[in-house]
Scaffold this active site. Structure first.
Site, PDB file in Angstrom:
ATOM      1  N   LYS A  53      -8.147  29.903  -5.415  1.00  0.00           N
ATOM      2  CA  LYS A  53      -7.977  30.007  -6.865  1.00  0.00           C
ATOM      3  C   LYS A  53      -7.036  31.165  -7.206  1.00  0.00           C
ATOM      4  O   LYS A  53      -6.143  31.032  -8.059  1.00  0.00           O
ATOM      5  CB  LYS A  53      -9.349  30.197  -7.543  1.00  0.00           C
ATOM      6  CG  LYS A  53     -10.188  28.927  -7.490  1.00  0.00           C
ATOM      7  CD  LYS A  53     -11.645  29.132  -7.884  1.00  0.00           C
ATOM      8  CE  LYS A  53     -12.427  27.825  -7.667  1.00  0.00           C
ATOM      9  NZ  LYS A  53     -13.865  27.927  -7.923  1.00  0.00           N
ATOM     10  N   GLN A  97     -18.107  32.511  -9.364  1.00  0.00           N
ATOM     11  CA  GLN A  97     -18.246  31.492  -8.325  1.00  0.00           C
ATOM     12  C   GLN A  97     -19.718  31.212  -8.038  1.00  0.00           C
ATOM     13  O   GLN A  97     -20.522  32.130  -7.877  1.00  0.00           O
ATOM     14  CB  GLN A  97     -17.514  31.966  -7.048  1.00  0.00           C
ATOM     15  CG  GLN A  97     -17.447  30.946  -5.940  1.00  0.00           C
ATOM     16  CD  GLN A  97     -16.570  29.736  -6.264  1.00  0.00           C
ATOM     17  OE1 GLN A  97     -15.686  29.795  -7.127  1.00  0.00           O
ATOM     18  NE2 GLN A  97     -16.811  28.633  -5.587  1.00  0.00           N
ATOM     19  N   ASP A 120     -14.188  27.390 -16.567  1.00  0.00           N
ATOM     20  CA  ASP A 120     -14.931  26.460 -15.698  1.00  0.00           C
ATOM     21  C   ASP A 120     -15.558  25.334 -16.529  1.00  0.00           C
ATOM     22  O   ASP A 120     -15.931  24.290 -15.992  1.00  0.00           O
ATOM     23  CB  ASP A 120     -16.088  27.211 -15.019  1.00  0.00           C
ATOM     24  CG  ASP A 120     -15.901  27.348 -13.509  1.00  0.00           C
ATOM     25  OD1 ASP A 120     -15.115  26.579 -12.941  1.00  0.00           O
ATOM     26  OD2 ASP A 120     -16.570  28.219 -12.921  1.00  0.00           O
TER      27      ASP A 120
HETATM   28  N1  GUN Z   1     -18.753  26.388  -6.736  1.00  0.00           N
HETATM   29  C1  GUN Z   1     -18.284  25.194  -6.287  1.00  0.00           C
HETATM   30  N2  GUN Z   1     -17.414  24.664  -7.169  1.00  0.00           N
HETATM   31  C2  GUN Z   1     -17.326  25.542  -8.187  1.00  0.00           C
HETATM   32  C3  GUN Z   1     -16.570  25.561  -9.387  1.00  0.00           C
HETATM   33  O1  GUN Z   1     -15.818  24.641  -9.723  1.00  0.00           O
HETATM   34  N3  GUN Z   1     -16.736  26.651 -10.171  1.00  0.00           N
HETATM   35  C4  GUN Z   1     -17.569  27.664  -9.831  1.00  0.00           C
HETATM   36  N4  GUN Z   1     -17.684  28.685 -10.671  1.00  0.00           N
HETATM   37  N5  GUN Z   1     -18.288  27.679  -8.737  1.00  0.00           N
HETATM   38  C5  GUN Z   1     -18.153  26.625  -7.910  1.00  0.00           C
END
Ligand code: GUN
Length: 287
Positions: A53, A97, A120
């Site tokens: 990311k 996350q 998100d």
């Molecule tokens: N853990 C797995 N996929 C995601 C996501 O798209 N966003 C976040 N914040 N955590 C994750």
């Protein structure tokens, strides 16, 4: 029939090029879109995801901050960091996350993120906005699936879409997005009886369970569009989705591969959401 592949890497490249251009345009107004990513603990998969990311931000000319904390971080300390980022003018998107360590209430943390920075799309305000068709942030994975359908010019009006999996992150928002485009939506889950009779009627199938071979060739109507959200490993340790790719591609009209399908699109839509958050700031300033 051999299905046509919907290439998530190629589509991501196109969309990220557009994000890069729009980010450049924002910089002319003195705004560099900024994403803050918070990682708590040392989950190896999460470490890879957050690195990707942050790299995607760099590649698209956006500002990013990665905050990594020990698994022992308290909930109060994490909430304080989120609050600080809510007030940080250089940050337009905040991503915590998941999963978080067990002693931290993930729901409480997500609700602490300002909805204006919830890139998100996990906040209840974002979920509610999607539900009633108001502007907000769409969760990145189902949003990426919608972009993949758009990329093949697929008109969902009156089509039957079957979503397998009812998670808050993928299945439920996916169903809402498909509904918003006038599909007739069936949302299936672990208690669904006779899944096959439903998927056989589907024009579009989204598999989002997190289990291999949830969808096999005998469950797919010839020519259907199959989107595979799964990220699993087979016995040999190779990455694979929820769909029996080799079998289903002989029946479907379109199919997304794993890897190189929905996965890259998820990160791309995070970039899009972060950019749009910064753009909204500019348009609010102008109004
Ligand atoms: N853990 C797995 N996929 C995601 C996501 O798209 N966003 C976040 N914040 N955590 C994750």
């Amino acid at each position: 029939m051999t299905a046509q592949l919907i290439d998530g890497n190629a589509l991501s490249r196109q969309l990220r090029a557009q994000v890069t251009q729009r980010a450049q345009a924002l910089k002319q107004h003195g705004i560099t879109p900024g994403l803050a990513v918070i990682l708590v603990g040392d989950n190896p998969a999460s470490q890879v995801y957050v690195r990707n990311k942050v790299k995607a931000c760099e590649d698209t000319g956006m500002h990013s901050v990665l905050e990594s904390y020990d698994a022992s971080m308290s909930e109060a300390a994490l909430l304080a960091r989120v609050d600080a980022l809510n007030h940080d003018p250089t940050i337009h998107g905040i991503l915590v996350q998941l999963p978080l360590p067990a002693h931290i209430d993930a729901h409480k943390v997500i609700e602490a993120i300002s909805p204006a920075k919830d890139v998100d799309g996990f906040h209840v305000a974002s979920a509610g906005a999607l539900m009633v068709g108001q502007p907000g942030f769409w969760p990145c994975t189902p949003y990426g699936c919608m972009k993949m359908l758009e990329s093949i010019g697929y008109d969902l009006r009156g089509k039957h879409a079957v979503v397998i999996g009812r998670s808050n992150i993928v299945g439920k928002p996916m169903a809402m997005m498909l509904l918003q485009q006038d599909a007739t939506v069936t949302l299936c889950h672990s208690r669904t009886t006779d899944l096959k009779s439903l998927t056989l009627q589907a024009d579009v199938i989204v598999a989002a369970v997190g289990k291999r071979n949830v969808l096999t060739a005998d469950m797919v109507k010839p020519g259907a569009v199959v989107l595979d959200v799964g990220m699993n490993r087979n016995e040999a340790g190779k990455l694979c989705g929820d769909v029996d790719f080799e079998g289903v591609k002989a029946v479907a009209g379109y199919i997304t591969p794993v890897p190189g399908g929905v996965g890259p699109m998820t990160i791309t839509m995070l970039m899009v959401n972060t950019l749009e958050s910064a753009e909204r700031l500019l348009s609010n300033r102008a109004n």
